[in-house]
Motif scaffolding. Structure first.
Motif, PDB file in Angstrom:
ATOM      1  N   ASN A 131      -4.000   2.641  12.285  1.00 45.41           N
ATOM      2  CA  ASN A 131      -2.840   1.971  12.869  1.00 45.41           C
ATOM      3  C   ASN A 131      -2.340   0.806  12.020  1.00 45.41           C
ATOM      4  O   ASN A 131      -1.508   0.020  12.474  1.00 45.41           O
ATOM      5  N   LEU A 132      -2.872   0.674  10.796  1.00 40.53           N
ATOM      6  CA  LEU A 132      -2.423  -0.376   9.873  1.00 40.53           C
ATOM      7  C   LEU A 132      -2.490  -1.766  10.503  1.00 40.53           C
ATOM      8  O   LEU A 132      -1.573  -2.588  10.371  1.00 40.53           O
ATOM      9  N   LEU A 133      -3.582  -2.026  11.239  1.00 35.56           N
ATOM     10  CA  LEU A 133      -3.861  -3.320  11.890  1.00 35.56           C
ATOM     11  C   LEU A 133      -2.882  -3.643  13.029  1.00 35.56           C
ATOM     12  O   LEU A 133      -2.884  -4.764  13.538  1.00 35.56           O
ATOM     13  N   MET A 134      -2.075  -2.669  13.449  1.00 36.89           N
ATOM     14  CA  MET A 134      -1.095  -2.957  14.489  1.00 36.89           C
ATOM     15  C   MET A 134      -1.742  -3.255  15.834  1.00 36.89           C
ATOM     16  O   MET A 134      -1.163  -3.966  16.661  1.00 36.89           O
ATOM     17  N   ARG A 135      -2.948  -2.716  16.090  1.00 40.52           N
ATOM     18  CA  ARG A 135      -3.628  -2.990  17.354  1.00 40.52           C
ATOM     19  C   ARG A 135      -4.350  -4.330  17.325  1.00 40.52           C
ATOM     20  O   ARG A 135      -4.798  -4.819  18.358  1.00 40.52           O
ATOM     21  N   GLU A 136      -4.478  -4.914  16.147  1.00 42.18           N
ATOM     22  CA  GLU A 136      -5.221  -6.170  16.022  1.00 42.18           C
ATOM     23  C   GLU A 136      -4.290  -7.380  15.980  1.00 42.18           C
ATOM     24  O   GLU A 136      -4.743  -8.506  16.145  1.00 42.18           O
ATOM     25  N   LEU A 137      -2.985  -7.156  15.730  1.00 40.72           N
ATOM     26  CA  LEU A 137      -2.048  -8.258  15.528  1.00 40.72           C
ATOM     27  C   LEU A 137      -0.870  -8.151  16.489  1.00 40.72           C
ATOM     28  O   LEU A 137      -0.457  -7.046  16.856  1.00 40.72           O
ATOM     29  N   PRO A 138      -0.273  -9.293  16.880  1.00 37.62           N
ATOM     30  CA  PRO A 138       0.985  -9.231  17.639  1.00 37.62           C
ATOM     31  C   PRO A 138       2.061  -8.554  16.795  1.00 37.62           C
ATOM     32  O   PRO A 138       2.021  -8.594  15.565  1.00 37.62           O
ATOM     33  N   LEU A 139       3.035  -7.954  17.445  1.00 33.54           N
ATOM     34  CA  LEU A 139       4.052  -7.192  16.724  1.00 33.54           C
ATOM     35  C   LEU A 139       4.837  -8.072  15.760  1.00 33.54           C
ATOM     36  O   LEU A 139       5.212  -7.634  14.665  1.00 33.54           O
ATOM     37  N   ARG A 140       5.087  -9.326  16.127  1.00 40.64           N
ATOM     38  CA  ARG A 140       5.814 -10.221  15.217  1.00 40.64           C
ATOM     39  C   ARG A 140       5.059 -10.399  13.906  1.00 40.64           C
ATOM     40  O   ARG A 140       5.656 -10.516  12.843  1.00 40.64           O
ATOM     41  N   CYS A 141       3.717 -10.390  13.987  1.00 41.76           N
ATOM     42  CA  CYS A 141       2.891 -10.525  12.783  1.00 41.76           C
ATOM     43  C   CYS A 141       2.905  -9.241  11.960  1.00 41.76           C
ATOM     44  O   CYS A 141       2.880  -9.290  10.721  1.00 41.76           O
ATOM     45  N   THR A 142       2.935  -8.097  12.638  1.00 39.33           N
ATOM     46  CA  THR A 142       3.009  -6.820  11.924  1.00 39.33           C
ATOM     47  C   THR A 142       4.296  -6.739  11.109  1.00 39.33           C
ATOM     48  O   THR A 142       4.286  -6.311   9.951  1.00 39.33           O
ATOM     49  N   ILE A 143       5.402  -7.193  11.686  1.00 35.82           N
ATOM     50  CA  ILE A 143       6.680  -7.154  10.975  1.00 35.82           C
ATOM     51  C   ILE A 143       6.621  -8.029   9.725  1.00 35.82           C
ATOM     52  O   ILE A 143       7.062  -7.622   8.645  1.00 35.82           O
ATOM     53  N   ARG A 144       6.046  -9.209   9.863  1.00 38.64           N
ATOM     54  CA  ARG A 144       5.902 -10.091   8.685  1.00 38.64           C
ATOM     55  C   ARG A 144       4.970  -9.460   7.656  1.00 38.64           C
ATOM     56  O   ARG A 144       5.228  -9.519   6.440  1.00 38.64           O
ATOM     57  N   LEU A 145       3.884  -8.849   8.099  1.00 37.41           N
ATOM     58  CA  LEU A 145       2.941  -8.192   7.199  1.00 37.41           C
ATOM     59  C   LEU A 145       3.624  -7.060   6.434  1.00 37.41           C
ATOM     60  O   LEU A 145       3.411  -6.885   5.233  1.00 37.41           O
ATOM     61  N   TRP A 146       4.479  -6.331   7.121  1.00 43.08           N
ATOM     62  CA  TRP A 146       5.148  -5.196   6.486  1.00 43.08           C
ATOM     63  C   TRP A 146       6.208  -5.639   5.472  1.00 43.08           C
ATOM     64  O   TRP A 146       6.577  -4.862   4.598  1.00 43.08           O
ATOM     65  N   ASP A 147       6.720  -6.867   5.615  1.00 41.33           N
ATOM     66  CA  ASP A 147       7.580  -7.405   4.554  1.00 41.33           C
ATOM     67  C   ASP A 147       6.861  -7.316   3.210  1.00 41.33           C
ATOM     68  O   ASP A 147       7.421  -6.867   2.207  1.00 41.33           O
ATOM     69  N   THR A 148       5.607  -7.771   3.210  1.00 42.92           N
ATOM     70  CA  THR A 148       4.812  -7.771   1.975  1.00 42.92           C
ATOM     71  C   THR A 148       4.391  -6.356   1.593  1.00 42.92           C
ATOM     72  O   THR A 148       4.395  -6.005   0.410  1.00 42.92           O
ATOM     73  N   TYR A 149       4.011  -5.546   2.573  1.00 48.19           N
ATOM     74  CA  TYR A 149       3.626  -4.162   2.271  1.00 48.19           C
ATOM     75  C   TYR A 149       4.780  -3.402   1.604  1.00 48.19           C
ATOM     76  O   TYR A 149       4.561  -2.593   0.701  1.00 48.19           O
ATOM     77  N   GLN A 150       6.015  -3.656   2.069  1.00 47.87           N
ATOM     78  CA  GLN A 150       7.171  -2.990   1.462  1.00 47.87           C
ATOM     79  C   GLN A 150       7.383  -3.478   0.028  1.00 47.87           C
ATOM     80  O   GLN A 150       7.871  -2.725  -0.829  1.00 47.87           O
ATOM     81  N   ALA A 151       7.025  -4.744  -0.242  1.00 49.76           N
ATOM     82  CA  ALA A 151       7.254  -5.330  -1.553  1.00 49.76           C
ATOM     83  C   ALA A 151       6.136  -5.027  -2.543  1.00 49.76           C
ATOM     84  O   ALA A 151       6.359  -5.028  -3.757  1.00 49.76           O
ATOM     85  N   GLU A 152       4.951  -4.766  -2.032  1.00 49.91           N
ATOM     86  CA  GLU A 152       3.769  -4.553  -2.876  1.00 49.91           C
ATOM     87  C   GLU A 152       3.661  -3.078  -3.268  1.00 49.91           C
ATOM     88  O   GLU A 152       3.815  -2.199  -2.427  1.00 49.91           O
ATOM     89  N   PRO A 153       3.390  -2.777  -4.546  1.00 56.25           N
ATOM     90  CA  PRO A 153       3.168  -1.373  -4.925  1.00 56.25           C
ATOM     91  C   PRO A 153       2.008  -0.774  -4.123  1.00 56.25           C
ATOM     92  O   PRO A 153       0.943  -1.379  -4.016  1.00 56.25           O
ATOM     93  N   GLU A 154       2.222   0.377  -3.534  1.00 57.85           N
ATOM     94  CA  GLU A 154       1.235   1.033  -2.674  1.00 57.85           C
ATOM     95  C   GLU A 154       0.723   0.077  -1.590  1.00 57.85           C
ATOM     96  O   GLU A 154      -0.460   0.014  -1.299  1.00 57.85           O
ATOM     97  N   GLY A 155       1.653  -0.646  -0.996  1.00 53.12           N
ATOM     98  CA  GLY A 155       1.274  -1.663  -0.024  1.00 53.12           C
ATOM     99  C   GLY A 155       0.583  -1.112   1.203  1.00 53.12           C
ATOM    100  O   GLY A 155      -0.380  -1.708   1.706  1.00 53.12           O
ATOM    101  N   PHE A 156       1.046   0.036   1.712  1.00 49.58           N
ATOM    102  CA  PHE A 156       0.490   0.595   2.946  1.00 49.58           C
ATOM    103  C   PHE A 156      -0.811   1.355   2.703  1.00 49.58           C
ATOM    104  O   PHE A 156      -1.480   1.736   3.657  1.00 49.58           O
ATOM    105  N   SER A 157      -1.150   1.578   1.463  1.00 51.86           N
ATOM    106  CA  SER A 157      -2.393   2.292   1.158  1.00 51.86           C
ATOM    107  C   SER A 157      -3.366   1.379   0.426  1.00 51.86           C
ATOM    108  O   SER A 157      -4.343   0.895   1.009  1.00 51.86           O
ATOM    109  N   HIS A 158      -3.087   1.110  -0.832  1.00 52.58           N
ATOM    110  CA  HIS A 158      -4.037   0.361  -1.661  1.00 52.58           C
ATOM    111  C   HIS A 158      -4.176  -1.098  -1.228  1.00 52.58           C
ATOM    112  O   HIS A 158      -5.280  -1.590  -0.999  1.00 52.58           O
TER     113      HIS A 158
END
Length: 489
Positions: free
Chosen positions: A396-423
């Motif tokens: 779940n990419l830590l979505m069950r561990e964090l509030p949704l507002r935090c997931t959105i901020r986290l995904w800002d970086t995941y989108q910017a980082e090469p292979e952010g959602f995997s590596h």
């Protein structure tokens, strides 16, 4: 179940706690004692009992719990109050501490906010209106915990939402996005520390690969992709009632009401129908994996971000029925394509036997053993397997561990980082585990460790905490990613 057995469940300190479904529940700690600002309260006095290992804990519990999705309508009212053996590695169930009904324990303060009554009322009204899809009923012993801050809040610590620095950054984004050909490398650099809310939707579309960098081609691409998605709806959606698709549709139908049940937005029938279409179309277009529980969570950040283009604030209580039908269709199509782009990079997490998750959990174990041998040894000592808590972190990419507002901020970086959602996600998980080093080392039995790791107190987190987590993850990546034998014992 007799009243005597209910009372026994409440009195007994030997039982591990209540059993609750996990899917769709971003479950923060239920007791104030779990907050990071308060000392943890153990279920039993450590001085008066021996520390338990996995096997000792398992011998004192029963494996009689069995969940059948066919009985999902009654799952929370007919809970068999048996103890769960931690031998079962399953993201469907979670062990939580014993607690009483709020009205029976007035001295125990549940996390509250000024919007508690409103949230409870909105959630209740939505569930009463939900006819074809609503399957999840409230647990009699589980209080509703409202959000501490709105999804749209940029910072949960009370700092001004827009500072001079943020205005400067916003202007930088607007300059990049207005160029005839947006420099995606520069856009990634700007996005890594977070994307301003006003430009997040267009930036996410670009960074995910959904939109081209060329400005002139964007509108044409959007129109073509949106029409293509609704062509899939016309072509395939009616097949959900056919025999070979019934199992897929049935599981989606069950999981949708479990998605963020504390946020009224996701309990609206119209939103749930949108999610059903998105997930069903994705599943039948990806037969190698099909639908897997947990993918439903991955739609929510995209839906909220694209909805925020049309909502000033208070997204979680917004009535999507007030939007124009064409606007809602565009949000649905954009959410589908953006989620598809994300899953293209991590699809082996959801194919048969989920080899991607197995590999990532093993890599996390190896990484933590090199980063902090004491924490790793402590988990080994009490026979806590990484798969027992980290499977959900990867699924779940830590979505069950964090509030949704935090997931959105986290995904800002995941989108910017090469292979952010995997590596990069691997290093975020490692930093997340080490963040709770002291709390982990304070627990001296299997039961306490598992309850801690499945109920980490992040409900108050905001941008500041996510920023620190990402900085530590980047440091770990810099130290270990290109040096696999570095610091190897």
């Amino acid at each position: 179940m007799s009243e005597n057995r209910r009372q026994f469940w409440k009195r007994s300190s030997k039982l591990p706690g209540s059993i609750q479904p996990v899917y769709g529940a971003q479950q923060p700690p239920l007791e104030k004692s779990f907050s990071s600002t308060h000392p943890r309260i153990h279920l039993s006095h450590p001085k008066s009992r021996k520390a338990s290992s996995f096997h000792e804990f398992a011998r004192s519990t029963s494996d009689a719990w069995d969940i059948d999705d066919d009985e999902s309508e009654d799952i929370l009212h007919s809970v068999s109050y048996q103890a769960l053996s931690p031998k079962i590695i399953d993201t469907e169930v979670k062990i939580t501490p014993n607690f009483k009904r709020p009205e029976e324990n007035s001295s125990q303060t549940i996390v509250t906010s000024a919007s508690e009554d409103q949230l409870h009322r909105v959630t209740t009204d939505a569930s009463m209106q939900r006819k074809p899809l609503q399957k999840l009923k409230p647990h009699p012993f589980r209080p509703i915990i409202p959000l501490v801050a709105r999804i749209s809040d940029q910072n949960a610590s009370g700092a001004p939402s827009v500072t001079l620095r943020e205005k400067t950054r916003l202007e930088k984004f607007r300059q990049l996005l207005s160029c005839s050909n947006t420099d995606l490398d520069e856009l990634r650099k700007c996005s890594w520390p977070g994307i301003p809310r006003d430009v997040r939707p267009i930036t996410w579309r670009l960074l995910s690969g959904y939109l081209p960098a060329n400005t002139e081609r964007r509108q044409m691409t959007l129109e073509r992709k949106r029409a293509e998605y609704f062509g899939f709806i016309e072509q395939y959606y009616d097949s959900r009632n056919e025999e070979h698709h019934q199992d897929t549709y049935r599981q989606i139908h069950i999981d949708i009401p479990r998605t963020n049940p504390l946020i009224p937005l996701f309990q609206q029938p119209l939103v749930q129908e949108i999610f059903e279409r998105i997930l069903f179309i994705w599943a039948i277009r990806h037969p190698a994996s099909g639908y897997v529980q947990g993918i439903n969570d991955l739609v929510t950040p995209f839906f909220v971000v694209f909805l925020s283009e049309h909502v000033e604030d208070d997204v979680e209580n917004f009535d999507v029925g007030t939007l124009l039908p064409e606007t809602l269709k565009n949000i649905e199509a954009d959410s589908f394509w953006s989620m598809s782009k994300l899953l293209d990079g991590i699809q082996d997490n959801y194919t048969f036997a989920q080899p991607g998750i197995q590999k990532n959990v093993k890599a996390l174990e190896e990484l933590v053993s090199r980063i902090d041998g004491l924490v790793h040894t402590h988990l080994q000592k009490y026979e806590v397997e990484y798969l027992q808590f980290a499977f959900r972190w990867m699924n779940n990419l830590l979505m069950r561990e964090l509030p949704l507002r935090c997931t959105i901020r986290l995904w800002d970086t995941y989108q910017a980082e090469p292979e952010g959602f995997s590596h990069f996600h691997l290093y975020v998980c490692a930093a997340f585990l080490i963040k709770w080093r002291k709390e982990i080392l304070d627990e001296e039995d299997f039961q306490g460790l598992l309850m801690l790791l499945q109920n980490l107190p992040t409900i108050h987190w905001g941008n500041e905490e996510i920023g620190l987590l990402l900085a530590e993850a980047y440091r770990l990546k810099y130290m270990f990613a290109d040096a696999p034998n570095h610091y190897r014992r």
